[in-house]
Motif scaffolding. Structure first.
Motif, PDB file in Angstrom:
ATOM      1  N   LEU A 278      63.366 -50.111  89.584  1.00 58.49           N
ATOM      2  CA  LEU A 278      62.873 -49.740  90.703  1.00 58.49           C
ATOM      3  C   LEU A 278      63.844 -48.602  91.450  1.00 58.49           C
ATOM      4  O   LEU A 278      63.492 -47.831  92.082  1.00 58.49           O
ATOM      5  CB  LEU A 278      62.878 -50.960  92.002  1.00 58.49           C
ATOM      6  CG  LEU A 278      61.715 -51.841  91.647  1.00 58.49           C
ATOM      7  CD1 LEU A 278      61.421 -53.041  92.448  1.00 58.49           C
ATOM      8  CD2 LEU A 278      60.358 -51.169  91.805  1.00 58.49           C
ATOM      9  N   ARG A 279      65.145 -48.965  91.086  1.00 57.01           N
ATOM     10  CA  ARG A 279      66.034 -47.911  91.523  1.00 57.01           C
ATOM     11  C   ARG A 279      65.770 -46.606  90.934  1.00 57.01           C
ATOM     12  O   ARG A 279      65.909 -45.403  91.796  1.00 57.01           O
ATOM     13  CB  ARG A 279      67.513 -48.486  91.402  1.00 57.01           C
ATOM     14  CG  ARG A 279      68.558 -47.585  91.532  1.00 57.01           C
ATOM     15  CD  ARG A 279      69.809 -47.960  90.865  1.00 57.01           C
ATOM     16  NE  ARG A 279      71.188 -46.811  91.306  1.00 57.01           N
ATOM     17  CZ  ARG A 279      72.181 -47.044  90.744  1.00 57.01           C
ATOM     18  NH1 ARG A 279      72.614 -47.919  89.896  1.00 57.01           N
ATOM     19  NH2 ARG A 279      73.197 -45.872  91.163  1.00 57.01           N
ATOM     20  N   THR A 281      63.035 -45.507  89.918  1.00 61.81           N
ATOM     21  CA  THR A 281      61.743 -45.131  90.405  1.00 61.81           C
ATOM     22  C   THR A 281      61.853 -44.476  91.870  1.00 61.81           C
ATOM     23  O   THR A 281      61.190 -43.215  92.148  1.00 61.81           O
ATOM     24  CB  THR A 281      60.732 -45.942  90.704  1.00 61.81           C
ATOM     25  OG1 THR A 281      60.566 -46.772  89.227  1.00 61.81           O
ATOM     26  CG2 THR A 281      59.263 -45.741  91.118  1.00 61.81           C
ATOM     27  N   PHE A 282      62.568 -44.876  92.731  1.00 64.18           N
ATOM     28  CA  PHE A 282      62.552 -44.638  94.097  1.00 64.18           C
ATOM     29  C   PHE A 282      63.941 -43.719  94.416  1.00 64.18           C
ATOM     30  O   PHE A 282      64.143 -43.431  95.558  1.00 64.18           O
ATOM     31  CB  PHE A 282      62.547 -45.749  94.958  1.00 64.18           C
ATOM     32  CG  PHE A 282      61.092 -46.409  95.102  1.00 64.18           C
ATOM     33  CD1 PHE A 282      60.262 -46.151  95.705  1.00 64.18           C
ATOM     34  CD2 PHE A 282      60.953 -47.269  94.266  1.00 64.18           C
ATOM     35  CE1 PHE A 282      59.009 -46.354  95.610  1.00 64.18           C
ATOM     36  CE2 PHE A 282      59.868 -48.077  94.245  1.00 64.18           C
ATOM     37  CZ  PHE A 282      58.764 -47.611  95.152  1.00 64.18           C
ATOM     38  N   SER A 286      62.969 -38.508  94.614  1.00 64.22           N
ATOM     39  CA  SER A 286      61.936 -39.578  94.308  1.00 64.22           C
ATOM     40  C   SER A 286      60.640 -39.433  94.899  1.00 64.22           C
ATOM     41  O   SER A 286      59.742 -40.315  94.447  1.00 64.22           O
ATOM     42  CB  SER A 286      62.494 -41.068  94.604  1.00 64.22           C
ATOM     43  OG  SER A 286      62.813 -41.244  95.973  1.00 64.22           O
ATOM     44  N   ARG A 289      58.047 -43.520  99.547  1.00 66.31           N
ATOM     45  CA  ARG A 289      58.302 -44.857  99.371  1.00 66.31           C
ATOM     46  C   ARG A 289      57.343 -45.764  99.133  1.00 66.31           C
ATOM     47  O   ARG A 289      57.680 -47.009  99.182  1.00 66.31           O
ATOM     48  CB  ARG A 289      59.499 -45.381 100.740  1.00 66.31           C
ATOM     49  CG  ARG A 289      60.666 -44.563 100.931  1.00 66.31           C
ATOM     50  CD  ARG A 289      61.699 -45.073  99.760  1.00 66.31           C
ATOM     51  NE  ARG A 289      62.727 -44.363  99.980  1.00 66.31           N
ATOM     52  CZ  ARG A 289      63.159 -43.255  99.137  1.00 66.31           C
ATOM     53  NH1 ARG A 289      62.283 -43.063  98.319  1.00 66.31           N
ATOM     54  NH2 ARG A 289      64.101 -42.585  99.241  1.00 66.31           N
ATOM     55  N   ILE A 312      63.457 -58.906  96.089  1.00 68.81           N
ATOM     56  CA  ILE A 312      62.068 -58.371  95.614  1.00 68.81           C
ATOM     57  C   ILE A 312      61.258 -59.524  95.969  1.00 68.81           C
ATOM     58  O   ILE A 312      60.810 -60.722  95.426  1.00 68.81           O
ATOM     59  CB  ILE A 312      61.916 -58.156  93.995  1.00 68.81           C
ATOM     60  CG1 ILE A 312      63.013 -57.264  93.625  1.00 68.81           C
ATOM     61  CG2 ILE A 312      60.591 -57.895  93.781  1.00 68.81           C
ATOM     62  CD1 ILE A 312      63.013 -57.049  92.251  1.00 68.81           C
ATOM     63  N   SER A 330      60.579 -53.940  97.626  1.00 73.39           N
ATOM     64  CA  SER A 330      61.974 -53.919  97.366  1.00 73.39           C
ATOM     65  C   SER A 330      62.678 -53.257  98.334  1.00 73.39           C
ATOM     66  O   SER A 330      61.970 -52.611  99.409  1.00 73.39           O
ATOM     67  CB  SER A 330      62.290 -53.375  96.023  1.00 73.39           C
ATOM     68  OG  SER A 330      62.349 -52.140  96.028  1.00 73.39           O
ATOM     69  N   ARG A 334      58.025 -49.726  98.145  1.00 79.66           N
ATOM     70  CA  ARG A 334      56.977 -50.556  97.712  1.00 79.66           C
ATOM     71  C   ARG A 334      56.203 -50.106  96.437  1.00 79.66           C
ATOM     72  O   ARG A 334      55.780 -48.858  96.401  1.00 79.66           O
ATOM     73  CB  ARG A 334      55.866 -50.823  99.019  1.00 79.66           C
ATOM     74  CG  ARG A 334      56.307 -51.191 100.221  1.00 79.66           C
ATOM     75  CD  ARG A 334      55.518 -51.404 101.269  1.00 79.66           C
ATOM     76  NE  ARG A 334      56.004 -52.006 102.405  1.00 79.66           N
ATOM     77  CZ  ARG A 334      55.693 -53.163 102.942  1.00 79.66           C
ATOM     78  NH1 ARG A 334      54.694 -53.985 102.125  1.00 79.66           N
ATOM     79  NH2 ARG A 334      56.176 -53.729 103.800  1.00 79.66           N
ATOM     80  N   LEU A 335      56.222 -50.971  95.530  1.00 77.67           N
ATOM     81  CA  LEU A 335      55.239 -50.696  94.229  1.00 77.67           C
ATOM     82  C   LEU A 335      54.010 -51.284  94.393  1.00 77.67           C
ATOM     83  O   LEU A 335      54.120 -52.718  94.119  1.00 77.67           O
ATOM     84  CB  LEU A 335      56.210 -51.112  93.260  1.00 77.67           C
ATOM     85  CG  LEU A 335      55.943 -50.522  91.759  1.00 77.67           C
ATOM     86  CD1 LEU A 335      55.659 -48.956  91.489  1.00 77.67           C
ATOM     87  CD2 LEU A 335      56.614 -51.080  90.589  1.00 77.67           C
ATOM     88  N   ILE A 354      54.123 -44.668  86.826  1.00 77.26           N
ATOM     89  CA  ILE A 354      54.204 -44.927  88.082  1.00 77.26           C
ATOM     90  C   ILE A 354      53.826 -43.677  88.871  1.00 77.26           C
ATOM     91  O   ILE A 354      54.854 -42.560  88.341  1.00 77.26           O
ATOM     92  CB  ILE A 354      55.840 -45.336  88.518  1.00 77.26           C
ATOM     93  CG1 ILE A 354      56.052 -46.765  87.871  1.00 77.26           C
ATOM     94  CG2 ILE A 354      56.207 -45.268  89.863  1.00 77.26           C
ATOM     95  CD1 ILE A 354      57.342 -47.306  88.149  1.00 77.26           C
TER      96      ILE A 354
END
Length: 408
Positions: A278-279, A281-282, A286, A289, A312, A330, A334-335, A354
């Motif tokens: 996630l880090r 990813t965002f 990036s 969010r 999480i 997270s 948000r995923l 993603i």
């Protein structure tokens, strides 16, 4: 030519039909958008869970184009950090009163820093130090910097992170900054599906109510499933079909367009590894969010085996774009997670992608439409026939806002 004698204008707009049945020809003449809009609304309701990418793109950023070959520009954010390769301490020939030391710093990246920019670095004790870029040399691969004596010094192996620019009272200009986007090309692909049934089949008694409308729904689903696979994994090609004596264009999917690639050991996937994913990813240019993970069954299974942690939060279901997602919340963002059969069908059950829905662009040359063919009138076949058509492609505007997940 359509007979207009039965059309009567309404008092406040619109038209009425007098002395004749309502037909699709009259409807298309009076309200040409009505049938197409009805088709569009019906399409997005047909099994959206099976084609999440196609669904999101239809309800997102759609742009009409006037060519089958689409040129588009993508741009990433400027790099914000560089690693120190070599440091030389400069002897202060002038009597400075700023309580700073001068250094000539060689970097592993060219052009990251400009004169008059501040920067930060992590000191040996883990605290944050700061400095100022006085001048760049050798095209930007080396910079002259000043660092307060209380902040310590930089050394080889450290990473300098670009901060804000700082000007003096007499400055009216600063180093120039501009962005030149990268031009890329994709082809629109003409997707088609033809549905036919004989007139005898239409008139025959059936045990269940299976009619031409059911055939259409099944055909739309099959068409969208093929589009989903092409939009994900297609390769941009222009092929000559010798039988038809025409060129055929195939569109490039977003799998190869994504700017990041993240590897994940599915056998050891736990909460800590998920936080790291996630880090990645965002962060690092990036985008937004809120992002979407479209994944195969092995990756989904590995995610489901992770216990929800305090950092999480997992929510069972969130509905957006007509799709039911599982949600991972997270501190980074948000995923939304959804399973896709497409990854399994192409032999990639451990992989996923993603995507940032804000930066997916759909280019449409021919909007999704249904056209009836008069095969009986032309003497070809005694059937009812309908052809579904769309010519479109997908592009990613900010490649680094999207990431391929490679399960190992």
């Amino acid at each position: 030519m359509t007979d207009n004698s039965n059309l009567v204008a309404g008092m406040t707009g619109g038209n009425h039909i007098s002395g004749a049945p309502l037909t699709t020809d009259l409807t298309a003449q009076v309200s040409p958008e009505l049938l197409r809009n009805a088709i569009d609304k019906a399409v997005v309701k047909i099994r959206p869970m099976a084609t999440p990418l196609d669904q999101i793109s239809r309800l997102g950023h759609v742009r009409d184009v006037d060519s089958m070959e689409v040129d588009y520009y993508s741009v990433d954010c400027r790099k914000s950090e560089a690693k120190v390769s070599k440091v030389d301490v400069e002897a202060d020939e002038e009597n400075y009163s700023d309580n700073c030391r001068g250094f000539k710093v060689q970097l592993d990246e060219t052009g990251v820093f400009e004169a008059s920019e501040g920067f930060a670095f992590t000191r040996s004790d883990g605290s944050l130090g700061t400095g100022y870029v006085v001048e760049k040399l050798d095209g930007g691969s080396t910079v002259r910097v000043r660092i307060p004596t209380s902040e310590g010094a930089v050394s080889a192996g450290m990473t300098l992170v670009r901060l804000g620019r700082a000007a003096t009272q007499l400055d009216v200009q600063s180093p120039q900054f501009s962005v030149v986007p990268k031009k890329q090309t994709n082809y629109c692909q003409i997707f088609k599906m033809q549905i036919e049934q004989s007139v005898v089949m239409k008139l025959s008694h059936k045990e269940i109510g299976w009619d031409f409308t059911d055939q259409q729904e099944a055909a739309v689903y099959d068409m969208r499933l093929g589009m989903e696979k092409q939009f994900l994994f297609g390769k941009r090609m222009k092929v000559y079909d010798a039988n038809k004596q025409e060129n055929v264009t195939l569109t490039q999917g977003i799998w190869s367009q994504a700017g990041k690639e993240i590897e994940a050991d599915l056998s050891a996937l736990d909460a800590k590894m998920l936080v790291d994913i996630l880090r990645r990813t965002f962060t690092e240019n990036s985008g937004s969010r809120r992002k979407i993970l479209i994944a195969g069954s092995e990756l989904i299974a590995a995610l489901n085996k992770i216990d929800a942690q305090r950092v999480i939060t997992a929510r069972d279901q969130v509905t957006a774009w007509g799709i039911d997602f599982s949600e991972l919340i997270s501190k980074f963002g948000r995923l939304y997670v959804v399973f896709s059969d497409v990854f399994d069908s192409v032999g990639m059950p451990g992989n996923g992608i993603i995507v940032d829905p804000e930066y997916i662009q759909k280019h449409v040359f021919i909007p999704f439409n249904a056209e009836r063919l008069d095969l009986r009138g032309s003497g070809q076949r005694n059937t009812e026939a309908l052809v579904l058509t769309e010519a479109s492609c997908l592009t990613l505007r900010y490649p680094d806002a999207h990431a391929r997940i490679i399960g190992k």
